[in-house]
Design a protein around this motif. Structure first.
Motif, PDB file in Angstrom:
ATOM      1  N   GLY A 131     -14.663   7.297   2.122  1.00 15.86           N
ATOM      2  CA  GLY A 131     -14.906   8.546   1.401  1.00 15.86           C
ATOM      3  C   GLY A 131     -13.734   9.511   1.414  1.00 15.86           C
ATOM      4  O   GLY A 131     -13.751  10.515   0.729  1.00 15.86           O
ATOM      5  N   GLY A 132     -12.710   9.211   2.182  1.00 17.84           N
ATOM      6  CA  GLY A 132     -11.541  10.091   2.258  1.00 17.84           C
ATOM      7  C   GLY A 132     -10.409   9.584   1.401  1.00 17.84           C
ATOM      8  O   GLY A 132     -10.455   8.462   0.879  1.00 17.84           O
ATOM      9  N   PRO A 133      -9.333  10.352   1.268  1.00 14.50           N
ATOM     10  CA  PRO A 133      -8.221   9.947   0.397  1.00 14.50           C
ATOM     11  C   PRO A 133      -7.234   8.966   1.032  1.00 14.50           C
ATOM     12  O   PRO A 133      -6.567   8.222   0.323  1.00 14.50           O
ATOM     13  N   PHE A 134      -7.123   8.947   2.367  1.00  9.11           N
ATOM     14  CA  PHE A 134      -6.097   8.128   3.001  1.00  9.11           C
ATOM     15  C   PHE A 134      -6.290   6.639   2.729  1.00  9.11           C
ATOM     16  O   PHE A 134      -5.376   5.954   2.272  1.00  9.11           O
ATOM     17  N   ALA A 135      -7.474   6.125   3.030  1.00 10.97           N
ATOM     18  CA  ALA A 135      -7.714   4.678   2.917  1.00 10.97           C
ATOM     19  C   ALA A 135      -7.568   4.153   1.488  1.00 10.97           C
ATOM     20  O   ALA A 135      -6.914   3.122   1.280  1.00 10.97           O
ATOM     21  N   PRO A 136      -8.114   4.830   0.460  1.00 13.63           N
ATOM     22  CA  PRO A 136      -7.905   4.300  -0.897  1.00 13.63           C
ATOM     23  C   PRO A 136      -6.426   4.272  -1.304  1.00 13.63           C
ATOM     24  O   PRO A 136      -5.965   3.287  -1.896  1.00 13.63           O
ATOM     25  N   LEU A 137      -5.693   5.333  -0.972  1.00 12.29           N
ATOM     26  CA  LEU A 137      -4.263   5.350  -1.294  1.00 12.29           C
ATOM     27  C   LEU A 137      -3.523   4.264  -0.522  1.00 12.29           C
ATOM     28  O   LEU A 137      -2.666   3.565  -1.069  1.00 12.29           O
ATOM     29  N   TRP A 138      -3.850   4.128   0.749  1.00 12.02           N
ATOM     30  CA  TRP A 138      -3.195   3.126   1.585  1.00 12.02           C
ATOM     31  C   TRP A 138      -3.442   1.716   1.049  1.00 12.02           C
ATOM     32  O   TRP A 138      -2.517   0.931   0.851  1.00 12.02           O
ATOM     33  N   PHE A 139      -4.714   1.378   0.788  1.00 15.47           N
ATOM     34  CA  PHE A 139      -5.021   0.029   0.326  1.00 15.47           C
ATOM     35  C   PHE A 139      -4.476  -0.237  -1.078  1.00 15.47           C
ATOM     36  O   PHE A 139      -4.027  -1.344  -1.372  1.00 15.47           O
ATOM     37  N   PHE A 140      -4.504   0.776  -1.944  1.00 14.07           N
ATOM     38  CA  PHE A 140      -3.964   0.593  -3.288  1.00 14.07           C
ATOM     39  C   PHE A 140      -2.474   0.271  -3.221  1.00 14.07           C
ATOM     40  O   PHE A 140      -2.017  -0.726  -3.781  1.00 14.07           O
ATOM     41  N   PHE A 141      -1.712   1.100  -2.533  1.00 15.83           N
ATOM     42  CA  PHE A 141      -0.267   0.897  -2.516  1.00 15.83           C
ATOM     43  C   PHE A 141       0.160  -0.241  -1.595  1.00 15.83           C
ATOM     44  O   PHE A 141       1.189  -0.868  -1.824  1.00 15.83           O
ATOM     45  N   LEU A 142      -0.636  -0.541  -0.564  1.00 21.17           N
ATOM     46  CA  LEU A 142      -0.337  -1.707   0.262  1.00 21.17           C
ATOM     47  C   LEU A 142      -0.481  -2.980  -0.569  1.00 21.17           C
ATOM     48  O   LEU A 142       0.367  -3.877  -0.494  1.00 21.17           O
ATOM     49  N   THR A 143      -1.518  -3.050  -1.375  1.00 23.32           N
ATOM     50  CA  THR A 143      -1.687  -4.204  -2.250  1.00 23.32           C
ATOM     51  C   THR A 143      -0.583  -4.236  -3.313  1.00 23.32           C
ATOM     52  O   THR A 143      -0.089  -5.310  -3.667  1.00 23.32           O
ATOM     53  N   GLN A 144      -0.162  -3.074  -3.791  1.00 23.68           N
ATOM     54  CA  GLN A 144       0.937  -3.004  -4.759  1.00 23.68           C
ATOM     55  C   GLN A 144       2.230  -3.575  -4.164  1.00 23.68           C
ATOM     56  O   GLN A 144       3.060  -4.112  -4.896  1.00 23.68           O
ATOM     57  N   ALA A 145       2.402  -3.454  -2.867  1.00 23.65           N
ATOM     58  CA  ALA A 145       3.614  -3.967  -2.215  1.00 23.65           C
ATOM     59  C   ALA A 145       3.745  -5.478  -2.370  1.00 23.65           C
ATOM     60  O   ALA A 145       4.849  -6.024  -2.243  1.00 23.65           O
ATOM     61  N   LEU A 146       2.648  -6.153  -2.670  1.00 25.20           N
ATOM     62  CA  LEU A 146       2.691  -7.607  -2.864  1.00 25.20           C
ATOM     63  C   LEU A 146       3.406  -8.015  -4.141  1.00 25.20           C
ATOM     64  O   LEU A 146       3.669  -9.198  -4.348  1.00 25.20           O
ATOM     65  N   PHE A 147       3.755  -7.053  -5.002  1.00 22.39           N
ATOM     66  CA  PHE A 147       4.465  -7.423  -6.228  1.00 22.39           C
ATOM     67  C   PHE A 147       5.812  -8.058  -5.905  1.00 22.39           C
ATOM     68  O   PHE A 147       6.368  -8.797  -6.718  1.00 22.39           O
ATOM     69  N   THR A 148       6.304  -7.834  -4.702  1.00 23.67           N
ATOM     70  CA  THR A 148       7.604  -8.397  -4.322  1.00 23.67           C
ATOM     71  C   THR A 148       7.567  -9.915  -4.188  1.00 23.67           C
ATOM     72  O   THR A 148       8.616 -10.547  -4.192  1.00 23.67           O
ATOM     73  N   VAL A 149       6.370 -10.497  -4.060  1.00 25.33           N
ATOM     74  CA  VAL A 149       6.290 -11.957  -3.960  1.00 25.33           C
ATOM     75  C   VAL A 149       6.116 -12.623  -5.317  1.00 25.33           C
ATOM     76  O   VAL A 149       6.155 -13.846  -5.409  1.00 25.33           O
ATOM     77  N   ILE A 150       5.930 -11.827  -6.367  1.00 22.47           N
ATOM     78  CA  ILE A 150       5.842 -12.387  -7.720  1.00 22.47           C
ATOM     79  C   ILE A 150       7.263 -12.631  -8.211  1.00 22.47           C
ATOM     80  O   ILE A 150       8.087 -11.718  -8.203  1.00 22.47           O
ATOM     81  N   PRO A 151       7.572 -13.852  -8.638  1.00 24.99           N
ATOM     82  CA  PRO A 151       8.932 -14.127  -9.110  1.00 24.99           C
ATOM     83  C   PRO A 151       9.297 -13.269 -10.318  1.00 24.99           C
ATOM     84  O   PRO A 151       8.436 -12.885 -11.106  1.00 24.99           O
ATOM     85  N   ALA A 152      10.588 -13.008 -10.461  1.00 23.73           N
ATOM     86  CA  ALA A 152      11.060 -12.194 -11.580  1.00 23.73           C
ATOM     87  C   ALA A 152      11.085 -12.988 -12.879  1.00 23.73           C
ATOM     88  O   ALA A 152      10.938 -12.431 -13.954  1.00 23.73           O
ATOM     89  N   GLY A 153      11.304 -14.297 -12.801  1.00 22.71           N
ATOM     90  CA  GLY A 153      11.392 -15.094 -14.023  1.00 22.71           C
ATOM     91  C   GLY A 153      11.336 -16.569 -13.715  1.00 22.71           C
ATOM     92  O   GLY A 153      11.033 -16.982 -12.600  1.00 22.71           O
ATOM     93  N   PHE A 154      11.660 -17.382 -14.710  1.00 18.98           N
ATOM     94  CA  PHE A 154      11.629 -18.833 -14.563  1.00 18.98           C
ATOM     95  C   PHE A 154      12.933 -19.355 -13.987  1.00 18.98           C
ATOM     96  O   PHE A 154      13.962 -18.708 -14.052  1.00 18.98           O
TER      97      PHE A 154
END
Length: 193
Positions: A131-154
Protein backbone atom coordinates in the motif's frame (compact mmCIF):
# COMPACT_ATOMS: atom_id res chain seq x y z
CA UNK A 1 29.38 4.78 -23.78
CA UNK A 2 28.70 1.18 -22.99
CA UNK A 3 25.29 -0.23 -22.30
CA UNK A 4 24.12 -0.09 -18.66
CA UNK A 5 24.58 -3.18 -16.51
CA UNK A 6 22.20 -4.93 -14.13
CA UNK A 7 23.90 -3.61 -10.97
CA UNK A 8 23.57 -0.08 -12.29
CA UNK A 9 19.87 -0.80 -12.90
CA UNK A 10 19.48 -2.00 -9.31
CA UNK A 11 21.02 1.27 -8.08
CA UNK A 12 18.67 3.26 -10.31
CA UNK A 13 15.74 1.26 -8.90
CA UNK A 14 16.86 2.02 -5.36
CA UNK A 15 17.26 5.72 -6.12
CA UNK A 16 13.81 5.85 -7.75
CA UNK A 17 12.17 4.04 -4.83
CA UNK A 18 13.83 6.14 -2.14
CA UNK A 19 13.35 9.39 -4.05
CA UNK A 20 9.75 8.61 -4.91
CA UNK A 21 8.96 7.72 -1.31
CA UNK A 22 10.49 10.94 -0.03
CA UNK A 23 8.65 13.03 -2.60
CA UNK A 24 5.43 11.18 -1.78
CA UNK A 25 5.83 12.07 1.88
CA UNK A 26 6.21 15.74 1.00
CA UNK A 27 3.52 15.90 -1.68
CA UNK A 28 0.90 13.93 0.27
CA UNK A 29 0.89 16.73 2.84
CA UNK A 30 0.44 19.44 0.19
CA UNK A 31 -1.76 17.73 -2.44
CA UNK A 32 -4.42 15.10 -2.76
CA UNK A 33 -3.22 11.49 -2.88
CA UNK A 34 -4.18 11.02 -6.53
CA UNK A 35 -2.38 14.16 -7.67
CA UNK A 36 0.70 13.29 -5.61
CA UNK A 37 0.86 9.79 -7.12
CA UNK A 38 0.49 11.15 -10.67
CA UNK A 39 3.32 13.62 -10.09
CA UNK A 40 5.55 10.87 -8.72
CA UNK A 41 4.75 8.55 -11.64
CA UNK A 42 5.47 11.32 -14.16
CA UNK A 43 8.68 12.40 -12.40
CA UNK A 44 9.93 8.80 -12.09
CA UNK A 45 9.21 8.09 -15.77
CA UNK A 46 10.89 11.29 -16.94
CA UNK A 47 13.89 10.67 -14.69
CA UNK A 48 14.25 7.13 -16.00
CA UNK A 49 13.89 8.25 -19.62
CA UNK A 50 16.57 10.91 -19.09
CA UNK A 51 18.79 8.26 -17.51
CA UNK A 52 18.28 5.97 -20.53
CA UNK A 53 19.08 8.81 -22.91
CA UNK A 54 22.26 9.60 -20.99
CA UNK A 55 23.39 5.96 -21.29
CA UNK A 56 22.64 5.62 -25.00
CA UNK A 57 25.24 6.15 -27.71
CA UNK A 58 22.56 7.43 -30.06
CA UNK A 59 22.32 11.21 -29.97
CA UNK A 60 19.68 11.85 -32.61
CA UNK A 61 16.17 12.76 -31.47
CA UNK A 62 16.78 13.25 -27.76
CA UNK A 63 15.14 16.67 -27.58
CA UNK A 64 12.27 15.43 -29.73
CA UNK A 65 11.73 12.46 -27.43
CA UNK A 66 11.60 14.70 -24.35
CA UNK A 67 9.15 17.01 -26.14
CA UNK A 68 7.01 13.99 -27.07
CA UNK A 69 7.08 12.93 -23.42
CA UNK A 70 5.95 16.42 -22.35
CA UNK A 71 3.14 16.52 -24.91
CA UNK A 72 1.88 13.00 -24.23
CA UNK A 73 2.06 13.50 -20.47
CA UNK A 74 0.32 16.87 -20.73
CA UNK A 75 -2.46 15.45 -22.89
CA UNK A 76 -2.81 12.50 -20.51
CA UNK A 77 -2.96 14.85 -17.57
CA UNK A 78 -5.57 17.13 -19.17
CA UNK A 79 -7.74 14.33 -20.49
CA UNK A 80 -7.63 12.87 -16.99
CA UNK A 81 -7.43 9.16 -17.71
CA UNK A 82 -7.52 6.90 -14.74
CA UNK A 83 -4.35 6.47 -12.75
CA UNK A 84 -3.99 3.06 -14.40
CA UNK A 85 -4.15 4.68 -17.84
CA UNK A 86 -1.60 7.27 -16.81
CA UNK A 87 0.80 4.60 -15.52
CA UNK A 88 0.35 2.59 -18.74
CA UNK A 89 1.08 5.71 -20.78
CA UNK A 90 4.31 6.41 -18.87
CA UNK A 91 5.38 2.77 -19.18
CA UNK A 92 4.73 2.89 -22.92
CA UNK A 93 6.98 5.95 -23.17
CA UNK A 94 9.75 4.06 -21.36
CA UNK A 95 9.30 1.16 -23.76
CA UNK A 96 9.43 3.44 -26.81
CA UNK A 97 12.62 5.07 -25.49
CA UNK A 98 14.41 1.76 -25.02
CA UNK A 99 13.13 0.41 -28.33
CA UNK A 100 14.48 3.41 -30.20
CA UNK A 101 17.77 3.80 -28.37
CA UNK A 102 18.88 0.33 -27.33
CA UNK A 103 17.58 -2.27 -29.81
CA UNK A 104 18.22 -2.80 -33.49
CA UNK A 105 15.73 -5.65 -33.79
CA UNK A 106 11.92 -5.53 -33.48
CA UNK A 107 12.09 -8.95 -31.81
CA UNK A 108 14.08 -7.57 -28.87
CA UNK A 109 11.82 -4.51 -28.69
CA UNK A 110 8.88 -6.91 -28.31
CA UNK A 111 10.78 -8.77 -25.59
CA UNK A 112 11.21 -5.42 -23.86
CA UNK A 113 7.46 -4.84 -24.13
CA UNK A 114 6.97 -8.11 -22.26
CA UNK A 115 9.46 -6.95 -19.65
CA UNK A 116 7.43 -3.77 -19.19
CA UNK A 117 4.28 -5.84 -18.67
CA UNK A 118 6.15 -7.92 -16.08
CA UNK A 119 7.32 -4.70 -14.38
CA UNK A 120 3.75 -3.45 -14.14
CA UNK A 121 2.59 -6.77 -12.71
CA UNK A 122 5.39 -6.72 -10.11
CA UNK A 123 4.56 -3.13 -9.14
CA UNK A 124 0.85 -3.94 -8.83
CA UNK A 125 1.59 -6.97 -6.67
CA UNK A 126 3.85 -4.86 -4.43
CA UNK A 127 1.22 -2.14 -4.16
CA UNK A 128 -1.43 -4.65 -3.13
CA UNK A 129 0.91 -6.17 -0.54
CA UNK A 130 2.17 -2.94 1.03
CA UNK A 131 0.00 0.00 0.00
CA UNK A 132 2.99 2.34 0.18
CA UNK A 133 5.03 3.94 -2.61
CA UNK A 134 8.43 2.34 -1.93
CA UNK A 135 7.69 -1.27 -2.86
CA UNK A 136 5.84 -0.58 -6.15
CA UNK A 137 8.59 1.78 -7.33
CA UNK A 138 11.29 -0.64 -6.21
CA UNK A 139 9.76 -3.68 -7.92
CA UNK A 140 8.89 -1.76 -11.09
CA UNK A 141 12.38 -0.38 -11.61
CA UNK A 142 14.12 -3.51 -10.34
CA UNK A 143 12.30 -5.49 -13.01
CA UNK A 144 13.17 -2.76 -15.54
CA UNK A 145 16.85 -3.38 -14.75
CA UNK A 146 16.48 -6.75 -16.48
CA UNK A 147 16.42 -4.98 -19.85
CA UNK A 148 20.21 -5.26 -19.76
CA UNK A 149 19.96 -9.00 -20.47
CA UNK A 150 17.92 -8.46 -23.65
CA UNK A 151 20.30 -8.48 -26.62
CA UNK A 152 20.61 -5.29 -28.64
CA UNK A 153 20.35 -7.04 -32.01
CA UNK A 154 21.06 -10.11 -34.10
CA UNK A 155 24.38 -11.82 -34.68
CA UNK A 156 26.04 -10.90 -31.40
CA UNK A 157 25.85 -7.22 -32.23
CA UNK A 158 26.44 -5.55 -28.89
CA UNK A 159 24.92 -2.20 -29.66
CA UNK A 160 23.47 -0.19 -32.47
CA UNK A 161 26.26 2.03 -33.82
CA UNK A 162 25.76 5.74 -33.30
CA UNK A 163 25.17 7.85 -36.37
CA UNK A 164 28.45 9.04 -37.82
CA UNK A 165 30.46 6.42 -35.96
CA UNK A 166 33.14 4.52 -37.83
CA UNK A 167 31.89 1.26 -39.18
CA UNK A 168 32.14 -1.02 -42.15
CA UNK A 169 30.45 1.54 -44.41
CA UNK A 170 32.87 2.28 -47.26
CA UNK A 171 31.38 5.67 -47.97
CA UNK A 172 32.19 6.85 -44.42
CA UNK A 173 35.74 5.51 -44.73
CA UNK A 174 36.22 7.29 -48.07
CA UNK A 175 34.76 10.50 -46.67
CA UNK A 176 37.14 10.44 -43.67
CA UNK A 177 40.11 9.77 -45.96
CA UNK A 178 39.15 12.66 -48.24
CA UNK A 179 38.66 14.98 -45.28
CA UNK A 180 42.08 14.03 -43.91
CA UNK A 181 43.66 14.71 -47.33
CA UNK A 182 42.01 18.15 -47.52
CA UNK A 183 43.19 18.98 -44.01
CA UNK A 184 46.72 17.85 -44.93
CA UNK A 185 46.74 20.07 -48.05
CA UNK A 186 45.49 23.06 -46.01
CA UNK A 187 48.29 22.56 -43.47
CA UNK A 188 50.90 22.37 -46.25
CA UNK A 189 49.57 25.59 -47.78
CA UNK A 190 49.72 27.35 -44.40
CA UNK A 191 53.35 26.24 -43.98
CA UNK A 192 54.28 27.67 -47.40
CA UNK A 193 52.87 31.12 -46.59
Amino acid sequence: MKRPGFIEGVLVALAAAVGGTMIHGLLSVLLTEGLAVRLIVAAAALGYILYLLSRSRESVGRVTLVLVWLIVTGIGWLMAPSLTGFVLMQTALIWVTRSLYFYSSPLWALADLGLNALSLAAALWALLQTGGPFAPLWFFFLTQALFTVIPAGFGGKAEKPALGSPGPDRFQQAYRSAQAAVNNIEKQQENLT
